[in-house]
Write a protein that holds these residues in place. Structure first.
Motif, short mmCIF file in Angstrom:
data_model
loop_
_atom_site.label_atom_id
_atom_site.label_comp_id
_atom_site.label_asym_id
_atom_site.label_seq_id
_atom_site.Cartn_x
_atom_site.Cartn_y
_atom_site.Cartn_z
N ARG A 169 0.82 -1.20 0.00
CA ARG A 169 0.00 0.00 0.00
C ARG A 169 0.86 1.25 0.00
O ARG A 169 0.58 2.22 -0.71
CB ARG A 169 -0.92 0.02 1.23
N GLN A 170 1.92 1.24 0.83
CA GLN A 170 2.77 2.42 0.91
C GLN A 170 3.46 2.68 -0.43
O GLN A 170 3.57 3.82 -0.86
CB GLN A 170 3.80 2.24 2.03
N SER A 171 3.92 1.62 -1.11
CA SER A 171 4.62 1.89 -2.37
C SER A 171 3.63 2.41 -3.41
O SER A 171 3.98 3.23 -4.26
CB SER A 171 5.41 0.68 -2.84
N GLU A 172 2.38 1.99 -3.31
CA GLU A 172 1.37 2.53 -4.22
C GLU A 172 1.17 4.03 -3.94
O GLU A 172 1.08 4.84 -4.86
CB GLU A 172 0.06 1.77 -4.02
N LYS A 173 1.14 4.36 -2.64
CA LYS A 173 0.97 5.76 -2.26
C LYS A 173 2.13 6.60 -2.78
O LYS A 173 1.93 7.69 -3.32
CB LYS A 173 0.97 5.86 -0.73
N ILE A 174 3.36 6.10 -2.58
CA ILE A 174 4.54 6.84 -3.04
C ILE A 174 4.48 7.01 -4.55
O ILE A 174 4.73 8.09 -5.09
CB ILE A 174 5.83 6.11 -2.63
N ASN A 175 4.10 5.95 -5.22
CA ASN A 175 4.03 6.00 -6.66
C ASN A 175 3.04 7.07 -7.13
O ASN A 175 3.32 7.85 -8.03
CB ASN A 175 3.62 4.63 -7.17
N ASN A 176 1.88 7.11 -6.48
CA ASN A 176 0.89 8.13 -6.83
C ASN A 176 1.43 9.53 -6.57
O ASN A 176 1.25 10.44 -7.38
CB ASN A 176 -0.38 7.93 -6.01
N ALA A 177 2.06 9.69 -5.40
CA ALA A 177 2.60 11.00 -5.05
C ALA A 177 3.60 11.44 -6.09
O ALA A 177 3.60 12.60 -6.54
CB ALA A 177 3.25 10.95 -3.67
N LYS A 190 8.47 11.52 -16.45
CA LYS A 190 8.43 12.59 -17.42
C LYS A 190 7.62 12.19 -18.65
O LYS A 190 6.86 12.96 -19.20
CB LYS A 190 9.85 12.99 -17.85
N ASP A 191 7.82 10.98 -19.10
CA ASP A 191 7.12 10.54 -20.31
C ASP A 191 6.30 9.31 -20.02
O ASP A 191 6.48 8.64 -19.03
CB ASP A 191 8.13 10.22 -21.42
N ASP A 192 5.44 9.02 -20.96
CA ASP A 192 4.56 7.89 -20.80
C ASP A 192 5.18 6.68 -21.49
O ASP A 192 4.66 6.20 -22.47
CB ASP A 192 3.21 8.23 -21.46
N ASN A 193 6.34 6.23 -21.07
CA ASN A 193 6.86 5.03 -21.71
C ASN A 193 7.41 4.05 -20.68
O ASN A 193 7.59 4.38 -19.50
CB ASN A 193 7.91 5.36 -22.76
N ILE A 194 7.67 2.85 -21.14
CA ILE A 194 7.99 1.77 -20.21
C ILE A 194 9.30 2.00 -19.48
O ILE A 194 9.39 1.81 -18.27
CB ILE A 194 8.04 0.41 -20.96
N ASP A 230 10.82 4.73 -18.68
CA ASP A 230 10.66 5.73 -17.62
C ASP A 230 9.88 5.15 -16.44
O ASP A 230 10.18 5.44 -15.29
CB ASP A 230 9.94 6.95 -18.20
N ASP A 231 8.89 4.33 -16.76
CA ASP A 231 8.10 3.70 -15.70
C ASP A 231 8.99 2.82 -14.83
O ASP A 231 8.90 2.84 -13.60
CB ASP A 231 7.00 2.83 -16.32
N ILE A 232 9.85 2.05 -15.50
CA ILE A 232 10.70 1.13 -14.74
C ILE A 232 11.68 1.91 -13.87
O ILE A 232 11.86 1.61 -12.69
CB ILE A 232 11.46 0.17 -15.69
N LYS A 233 12.26 2.96 -14.45
CA LYS A 233 13.18 3.81 -13.68
C LYS A 233 12.48 4.36 -12.44
O LYS A 233 13.01 4.30 -11.34
CB LYS A 233 13.63 5.00 -14.54
N GLY A 234 11.29 4.90 -12.66
CA GLY A 234 10.54 5.47 -11.55
C GLY A 234 10.24 4.43 -10.50
O GLY A 234 10.45 4.64 -9.31
N ARG A 235 9.79 3.27 -10.94
CA ARG A 235 9.44 2.20 -10.01
C ARG A 235 10.64 1.77 -9.18
O ARG A 235 10.52 1.46 -8.00
CB ARG A 235 8.91 0.98 -10.76
#
Lengths: 292, 550
Positions: free
Chosen positions: A149-157, A165-169, A171-176
């Motif tokens: 739950r907390q990681s979902e919250k952080i992700n949303n924040a 920055k961009d809508d691509n995979i 960037d998503d992986i980096k962010g995650r």
């Protein structure tokens, strides 16, 4: 007047391990058939006609397992046909069906087992072994979903702040991965508070006891004794080779002697126990309601 | 009877030159309800932790803490665990196990109490606290207020003689906080439980406590019944800013008799000392810009297919350049509305427009570039790095562009900052994206009064720079001071909307303490400053002249 699942967890667990133990350590086809039919019946009695997908999965797996054996193993005398220069034999096919029945039966049993054994009952079981182990399990049961739950919250924040920055995979992986690394810090940081809270409430001051959430009633003891008796007879039958079968080179099934027959009957009775209990409870309720 | 005595206690953290606690002496009598207050960093937590042996931090201690006639370090483990209860700030992190009943039993299990005895005690406690209904639930399903009540209950099952609480309501909304404090009062009255509690939300606790201890830089600067303590600190606005509104008004007007603490006392203080020939100020009508920065039109949202609508036909407009405050109870959908505006949740029907463009048309996350940003409720979720400096570099924030100064925090770990500092550092990160619309979720949660005032001035200076701010809050005082318009959220939609003056003077319950104090006597007075001003205009009733307050 309890459902089977409401009996003391230790009794329920003993019953489950008896049933699956026999199914796993023996390959006598009649026992396999009883186990498989009993498992499916037990599951459907508990769940009705829902869980269609699980049934489908189990039966597809059954077919795959049953058919895989004759394609891989070419032992056996009776050749059904030849495929790619390899003989496909009747014995290998039957062996495949028999082991598939065993595996799927056990899978069905475990599916029901996980439904019945809620976290509380598991804690009770482990607590009987060691209160400390039980506490660790309880903390893990709380912490794992909390972490999610907390990681979902952080992700949303982070999303709402424009971390991605961009809508691509990529960037998503980096962010995650950044979120995951901070989750480790978070877990440690919060672990300190939890540790303080445990210490403040006397963790480690002495020997721990455990609150028993479930008691032993007369019915539990009766069920336990009956289970062990039936298991004993079945185990004796299996252990003394009264119930044995050879698949290769050709099927050699010994006609069961008296011990063998009583073994089969006991195993059948063992598997019917919960169904008997459930039916009895239902009938009793019906009767009680009609007298009101 | 004296239950706890602290004599000349000095405490220094390792590697620190100045002591965190400096020659502190006080004592607690059995059955007393004591409140400890002071700014963040004044040593409240350190003091409370030195009173509980298991939690005493590492460092140099001199002086004595005597509990029930015995020195704290000489107590045996069981007595020290059971007789002194400690409840901390964060409700979630104090919980150890996954089930409510197991959490209640945890302390007693540690003490090796027999199973039957544990059952009896937790059953008793669950009934007293009304926990019976959620006894079998997962602890994760509870609300923040319920979690904190559970923490309290699971300390009380060990039957402590002294209960120590370190800002227990900081993370709770006002209703849950009032509930928690009422429970404490009941425990104190019904069982004579001795309580010492650090707190910075003083509005509710000061009126019910027996003694107020005020700390500053590791020393005690006041230790007396609350109204006397306020009286001695009359000339210290920085400390008074957390006190109940009635006391602040009293201090501002330099009242001379005993200090009022509750709304009722505040009301009689005003009515007996000041006339009401001038009942209110002329009100300038609110002028807003014509363009809407954020608009909801008939928005519906639910979390699950079978669930109820959390946003139920929500419609409202936020004009650009204003501070818009959304107030409302727990679970009314305020935070959901904010998440929908930030594009984190997708409404199944209706339209959300951001700066004149539909939310759906912001492709490729362009919404978050120089357009809109949200500061979440739990600010810890904002931080990803090991120092504040790295955090700010990561998102390209420029310190010089901020309306406040956080340069002294740069080398600290974000988790080590105080609540107020965390809020500012998180805000700096959010502001790096140069948003035109800023969404704030409970920006004053867990902050002490000084940090709250700071936050308010930050919000006002951001507004001056042209930002539009939408904030969801429980804090009516915040809304009264800094909002341009306030909205009441209920049942998934906005039920009333207006400027703070209209809004708070219309509502009876959801309003500021000052508004309740002056209702019917003055008109449209909602803040302490306004109340002080109008009292001065009306002048003192007494035959002698009020001293000049310029």
């Amino acid at each position: 007047m309890r459902k089977f699942s409401e009996y003391n967890p230790i009794v329920v667990a003993v019953w489950f391990f008896s049933v699956t133990g026999v199914a796993m350590f023996c390959n006598y086809p009649i026992l396999m058939a009883i186990s498989l039919v009993g498992a499916v019946l037990f599951f459907t009695v508990r769940n009705g006609l829902s869980h269609g997908r699980e049934h489908l999965f189990f039966w597809v797996l059954f077919a795959v397992l049953a058919l895989a054996n004759p394609l891989i193993s070419h032992n056996g005398k009776t050749v059904l046909f030849v495929m790619n220069h390899n003989p496909v034999t009747l014995e290998a096919l039957l062996y495949g069906v028999n082991s598939a029945a065993m595996i799927i039966g056990v899978l069905y049993w475990f599916r029901s087992f996980t439904q019945i054994m809620t976290s509380e009952k598991l804690l009770y079981l482990t607590g009987a072994l060691s209160p400390k182990l039980s506490l660790v399990l309880s903390m893990a049961l709380r912490f794992v979903p909390l972490f999610g739950r907390q990681s979902e919250k952080i992700n949303n924040a982070q999303t709402a702040m424009g971390l991605y920055k961009d809508d691509n995979i990529i960037d998503d992986i980096k962010g995650r991965s950044r979120v995951f690394s901070v989750m480790v810090t978070w877990a440690l940081e919060n672990g300190i508070i939890t540790a303080d809270s445990m210490e403040a409430r006397g963790f480690g001051t002495g020997r721990r006891t455990q609150l028993r959430h479930f008691g032993f009633r007369a019915g539990d003891i009766v069920l336990l004794i009956v289970t062990l008796l039936l298991l004993g007879v079945t185990a004796a039958a299996v252990g003394t080779d009264s119930l044995s079968i050879d698949f290769y080179p050709e099927i050699n099934i010994k006609a069961p002697d008296i011990l063998g027959i009583s073994g089969i009957l006991s195993y059948g009775a063992l598997i019917l126990l919960p169904l008997i209990i459930e039916t009895e409870v239902r009938l009793k309720w019906k009767y009680l309601r009609s007298t009101i | 009877m004296e239950i706890l005595a602290v004599n000349d206690l000095t405490f220094t953290y390792p590697l620190c030159s100045s002591p965190a606690l400096n020659n502190i002496s006080f004592h607690l009598n059995s059955g007393e309800f004591t409140v400890l207050c002071g700014a963040t960093g004044s040593g409240k937590s350190t003091l409370l932790r030195t009173l509980k042996r298991e939690l005493t931090p590492l460092g140099d201690v001199s002086g004595k803490v005597i509990f029930c006639g015995k020195e704290l370090s000489a107590l045996d483990g069981r007595t020290s665990t059971a007789s002194i209860g400690f409840v901390m700030q964060r409700p979630e992190q104090q919980i150890v196990t996954d089930k409510v009943w197991h959490e209640l039993a945890f302390g007693l299990e540690n003490l090796g109490v027999k199973s039957d005895e544990i059952y009896r005690r937790i059953a008793e406690m669950a009934s007293y606290f009304g926990i019976g209904d959620w006894f079998d639930r997962d602890t994760a399903e509870l609300s923040g207020g319920q979690k904190q009540l559970l923490n309290l209950a699971s300390v009380l099952v060990m039957q402590p003689q002294l209960l120590i609480l370190d800002e227990p309501t900081a993370q709770l909304d006002p209703i849950a906080a009032a509930d928690f404090i009422a429970t404490l009062k009941r425990l104190n009255q019904d069982f004579g439980l001795t309580i010492i509690m650090a707190e910075h939300r003083l509005e509710d606790v000061v009126p019910i406590c027996d003694r107020l201890i005020v700390m500053e830089n590791g020393s005690l600067i006041a230790d007396s019944p609350p109204s006397d303590a306020v009286n001695t600190l009359k000339s210290r606005p920085d400390i008074l800013c957390g006190m109940p509104a009635a006391s602040r008004l009293y201090a501002k007007l330099s009242g001379s008799e005993s200090c009022p603490l509750t709304v009722r006392e505040g009301r009689s203080f005003i009515e007996s000392n000041y006339g009401n020939t001038t009942r209110g100020f002329a009100q300038a009508s609110y002028v807003h810009s014509d363009t809407a920065a954020l608009e909801f039109r008939d928005v519906y949202f639910r979390y699950t297919r079978d669930g109820r609508d959390i946003l139920d036909g929500l419609s409202f407009k936020v004009y650009s350049g204003e501070i818009f405050c959304i107030l409302g109870g727990n679970g009314s959908g305020k935070t959901t509305a904010l998440s929908a505006a930030a594009g984190l949740l997708r409404a199944y029907s209706g339209r959300i427009t951001v700066l004149g463009k539909k939310l759906k048309d912001y492709k490729n996350r362009s919404l978050y570039r120089e357009c809109l940003a949200m500061l979440p409720q739990d600010v810890q979720t904002v931080f990803l790095k090991n120092t504040v400096r790295e955090e700010l570099e990561e998102c390209g924030a420029e310190l010089s562009k901020l309306p406040y100064d956080i340069s002294h925090l740069l080398d600290k770990h974000p988790y080590d900052l105080s609540g107020g500092e965390q809020q500012l550092a998180a805000l700096a990160k959010v502001l790096a994206a140069k948003p035109k619309i800023l969404l704030l979720d409970e920006p004053t949660k867990g902050l002490d009064a000084a940090a709250k005032l700071n936050m308010i001035s930050v919000m006002q200076s951001l507004k001056e720079k042209g930002a539009t701010i939408v904030t969801v809050t429980h804090d009516v005082e915040l809304a009264a001071v800094c909002a341009d318009r306030c909205a009441m959220f209920f049942g998934g939609k906005i039920v009333s909307i207006g400027t703070p003056k209209e809004f708070f003077s219309q509502s009876n319950f959801y309003t500021t303490a000052v508004s309740r104090m002056t209702r019917g006597y003055f008109d449209n007075i909602i803040t302490v400053d306004d109340a002080a001003e109008i009292c001065r205009i009306n002048g003192r009733k007494e035959f002698y002249d009020a001293p000049d307050k310029k």
